[in-house]
Design an enzyme around this catalytic site. Structure first.
Site, PDB file in Angstrom:
ATOM      1  CD  GLU A  57      40.862  22.495 -60.924  1.00 34.08           C
ATOM      2  OE1 GLU A  57      41.184  23.694 -61.047  1.00 34.08           O
ATOM      3  OE2 GLU A  57      40.039  22.101 -60.069  1.00 34.08           O
ATOM      4  CG  HIS A  90      37.526  27.008 -62.029  1.00 36.83           C
ATOM      5  ND1 HIS A  90      37.048  26.237 -61.002  1.00 36.83           N
ATOM      6  CD2 HIS A  90      38.793  26.564 -62.258  1.00 36.83           C
ATOM      7  CE1 HIS A  90      37.979  25.362 -60.640  1.00 36.83           C
ATOM      8  NE2 HIS A  90      39.048  25.537 -61.393  1.00 36.83           N
ATOM      9  CE1 TYR A 146      33.553  23.026 -61.473  1.00 34.72           C
ATOM     10  CE2 TYR A 146      32.775  22.987 -63.733  1.00 34.72           C
ATOM     11  CZ  TYR A 146      33.225  23.691 -62.629  1.00 34.72           C
ATOM     12  OH  TYR A 146      33.360  25.057 -62.692  1.00 34.72           O
ATOM     13  CE  LYS A 169      33.094  28.513 -63.255  1.00 37.99           C
ATOM     14  NZ  LYS A 169      32.209  28.295 -62.079  1.00 37.99           N
ATOM     15  CG  ASN A 175      30.164  30.852 -60.409  1.00 38.08           C
ATOM     16  OD1 ASN A 175      30.460  30.330 -61.486  1.00 38.08           O
ATOM     17  ND2 ASN A 175      30.353  30.256 -59.261  1.00 38.08           N
TER      18      ASN A 175
HETATM   19  P1  RTP Z   1      34.652  26.759 -59.209  1.00 41.11           P
HETATM   20  O1  RTP Z   1      35.070  25.326 -58.917  1.00 41.11           O
HETATM   21  O2  RTP Z   1      33.830  26.900 -60.450  1.00 41.11           O
HETATM   22  O3  RTP Z   1      35.802  27.698 -59.136  1.00 41.11           O
HETATM   23  O4  RTP Z   1      33.698  27.242 -58.041  1.00 41.11           O
HETATM   24  P2  RTP Z   1      33.894  27.016 -56.507  1.00 41.11           P
HETATM   25  O5  RTP Z   1      35.132  26.219 -56.216  1.00 41.11           O
HETATM   26  O6  RTP Z   1      33.747  28.333 -55.854  1.00 41.11           O
HETATM   27  O7  RTP Z   1      32.610  26.150 -56.188  1.00 41.11           O
HETATM   28  P3  RTP Z   1      32.394  24.578 -56.271  1.00 41.11           P
HETATM   29  O8  RTP Z   1      31.828  24.132 -54.972  1.00 41.11           O
HETATM   30  O9  RTP Z   1      33.620  23.893 -56.763  1.00 41.11           O
HETATM   31  O10 RTP Z   1      31.243  24.458 -57.357  1.00 41.11           O
HETATM   32  C1  RTP Z   1      31.549  24.426 -58.724  1.00 41.11           C
HETATM   33  C2  RTP Z   1      30.559  25.242 -59.489  1.00 41.11           C
HETATM   34  O11 RTP Z   1      29.297  24.591 -59.447  1.00 41.11           O
HETATM   35  C3  RTP Z   1      28.267  25.557 -59.457  1.00 41.11           C
HETATM   36  N1  RTP Z   1      27.443  25.387 -58.286  1.00 41.11           N
HETATM   37  N2  RTP Z   1      26.154  25.489 -58.320  1.00 41.11           N
HETATM   38  N3  RTP Z   1      23.422  25.471 -57.602  1.00 41.11           N
HETATM   39  C4  RTP Z   1      24.339  25.301 -56.670  1.00 41.11           C
HETATM   40  O12 RTP Z   1      24.056  25.188 -55.523  1.00 41.11           O
HETATM   41  C5  RTP Z   1      25.735  25.277 -57.066  1.00 41.11           C
HETATM   42  N4  RTP Z   1      26.749  25.031 -56.281  1.00 41.11           N
HETATM   43  C6  RTP Z   1      27.852  25.097 -57.052  1.00 41.11           C
HETATM   44  C7  RTP Z   1      28.918  26.920 -59.454  1.00 41.11           C
HETATM   45  O13 RTP Z   1      28.979  27.400 -60.796  1.00 41.11           O
HETATM   46  C8  RTP Z   1      30.301  26.631 -58.924  1.00 41.11           C
HETATM   47  O14 RTP Z   1      31.234  27.581 -59.361  1.00 41.11           O
HETATM   48 MG    MG Z   2      35.578  24.422 -57.167  1.00 46.81          MG
END
Ligand code: RTP
Ligand code: MG
Length: 148
Positions: A126, A115, A49, A9, A112
Site C-alpha cells: 500500500e 484505514h 482494495y 477516508k 468507517n
Molecule cells: P480497511 O481495509 O479500510 O482498513 O478496513 P479493514 O481492514 O478493517 O476491513 P476490510 O475487510 O479490509 O474491508 C475494507 C473496507 O470495506 C468496507 N466493508 N464493508 N458492508 C460490508 O460488509 C463491508 N465490509 C467491509 C469497510 O469500509 C472496510 O473498512
Molecule cells: Mg483492510
C-alpha cells in the site's frame, strides 16, 4: 523500524476529523514519515482494495473511497501495523470499542473513517501505491529517546 499505511477516508475529511485523528497517532508516539492529501480515482481504488474484488460491498466501497479527498500517511514505530489497527478499532464501528477511532467517530461499516494496513506485506504494498521513496522522510526526533 516498522512502517504502516494509514488513510483518513473521505468521510473523515468531510467531518473535520483530520486533526483529531493525526493528533491521536502523534500522541501515541508514532512518527509520521509521509503525509499528503489526494483524490483517489477508480483505478487507484481497485488497486488498493484488490483483495475485495467481486465481494458484494466492493462497488459501494469503490464509490465511497473515491467520493472525496483522502489523507494518506505513512507511520513508523515499533509494532506500528498492529498498533494502528488497534487504534482504529474493529472494521464495523458497532464492534469497535470506545477509545478507538471507529468506536468514537463512526456508526456504519461503509463509513468507517479510517484505514490501516492489515500486515507488514500489505503495508509495503500500500505504501508503494501512494508514495514514492523520495516522498518519505527518514529522520530522527529528540522525542524518540523518550518513547523508546
Ligand atoms: P480497511 O481495509 O479500510 O482498513 O478496513 P479493514 O481492514 O478493517 O476491513 P476490510 O475487510 O479490509 O474491508 C475494507 C473496507 O470495506 C468496507 N466493508 N464493508 N458492508 C460490508 O460488509 C463491508 N465490509 C467491509 C469497510 O469500509 C472496510 O473498512
Ligand atoms: Mg483492510
Amino acid at each position: 523500524m516498522e512502517r504502516t499505511y494509514v488513510m483518513i477516508k473521505p468521510d473523515g475529511v468531510q467531518r473535520n476529523l483530520i486533526g483529531e485523528i493525526i493528533t491521536r497517532f502523534e500522541r501515541k508516539g508514532l512518527k509520521i514519515v509521509g503525509l499528503k492529501m489526494l483524490q483517489m480515482d477508480r483505478a487507484m481504488a481497485e488497486k488498493h482494495y484488490a483483495e475485495h474484488t467481486g465481494k458484494p460491498f466492493f462497488e459501494g466501497l469503490v464509490s465511497y473511497i473515491t467520493s472525496g479527498p483522502v489523507v494518506a500517511m505513512v507511520l513508523e514505530g515499533k509494532d506500528v501495523v498492529a498498533t494502528a489497527r488497534a487504534m482504529n478499532g474493529a472494521t464495523n464501528p458497532a464492534n469497535a470499542g470506545p477509545g478507538t477511532i471507529r468506536g468514537d467517530y463512526a456508526i456504519e461499516v461503509g463509513r468507517n473513517v479510517i484505514h490501516a494496513s492489515d500486515s507488514i506485506d500489505s503495508a509495503n504494498r500500500e505504501i508503494a501505491i501512494y508514495f514514492t521513496e523520495s516522498e518519505l522522510c527518514e529522520y530522527k526526533k529528540v522525542l524518540d529517546d523518550w518513547i523508546y
